[in-house]
Scaffold this motif. Structure first.
Motif, short mmCIF file in Angstrom:
data_model
loop_
_atom_site.label_atom_id
_atom_site.label_comp_id
_atom_site.label_asym_id
_atom_site.label_seq_id
_atom_site.Cartn_x
_atom_site.Cartn_y
_atom_site.Cartn_z
N SER A 86 0.84 -1.21 0.00
CA SER A 86 0.00 0.00 0.00
C SER A 86 0.87 1.25 0.00
N ARG A 87 0.26 2.34 -0.43
CA ARG A 87 0.94 3.63 -0.43
C ARG A 87 0.24 4.54 0.57
N CYS A 89 -0.98 8.17 1.93
CA CYS A 89 -1.46 9.41 1.33
C CYS A 89 -1.87 10.37 2.45
N ASP A 92 -4.31 14.32 0.05
CA ASP A 92 -4.38 14.08 -1.39
C ASP A 92 -3.02 13.96 -2.07
N SER A 93 -1.97 13.67 -1.32
CA SER A 93 -0.63 13.49 -1.90
C SER A 93 -0.02 12.20 -1.38
N ILE A 94 0.56 11.43 -2.29
CA ILE A 94 1.30 10.24 -1.90
C ILE A 94 2.57 10.72 -1.19
N VAL A 95 2.87 10.12 -0.04
CA VAL A 95 4.04 10.54 0.73
C VAL A 95 4.97 9.35 0.95
N GLU A 108 -4.13 8.10 4.93
CA GLU A 108 -4.87 7.12 4.14
C GLU A 108 -3.89 6.13 3.52
N LEU A 110 -3.58 3.48 0.47
CA LEU A 110 -4.17 3.12 -0.81
C LEU A 110 -3.58 1.82 -1.31
#
Length: 116
Positions: A86-87, A89, A92-95, A108, A110
């Motif tokens: 998972s990534r 977030c 609203d930005s992937i970190v 979050e 994802l």
């Protein structure tokens, strides 16, 4: 005319206002640190863990990678998905894994996306 290094009476209200403002800011920061962290999950993780949980991470949980480890300990049956698939977030930005959690209210996770 002599000058004095102490604030004069007309400057004192500004100084007091600054102190009051700083006190409110520090109180706000302390309250934010005591707040539980919202964690949202999507895809398989959402099915396994629920769409959203609130956690009180232990002291020292200050990055995404440390949060992943805490969550993997809490939910061992979802450990592989949490730690590898998972990534993260935030806003609203992937970190990245080293992203700091200070002042963050919601993280979050994802699932990997596949094209079709």
């Amino acid at each position: 005319m002599s000058t004095c290094s102490q604030p004069c009476a007309r400057e004192l209200p500004d100084t007091l206002m600054w102190i009051i403002g700083m006190t409110r800011h520090l109180d706000s920061c302390a309250a934010q640190e005591d707040r539980p962290l919202k964690v949202r999950f999507y895809g398989k993780l959402g099915e396994k863990l629920g769409a959203e949980i609130e956690v009180d991470p232990p002291t020292g949980t200050d990055t995404i990678v440390k949060l992943r480890n805490v969550l993997a300990d809490m939910f061992p049956y979802a450990s592989a998905d949490l730690q590898q698939r998972s990534r993260a977030c935030i806003a609203d930005s992937i970190v990245g894994e080293g992203h700091k959690l200070a002042g963050i209210e919601t993280v979050e996770f994802l699932p990997p996306l596949s094209g079709g």
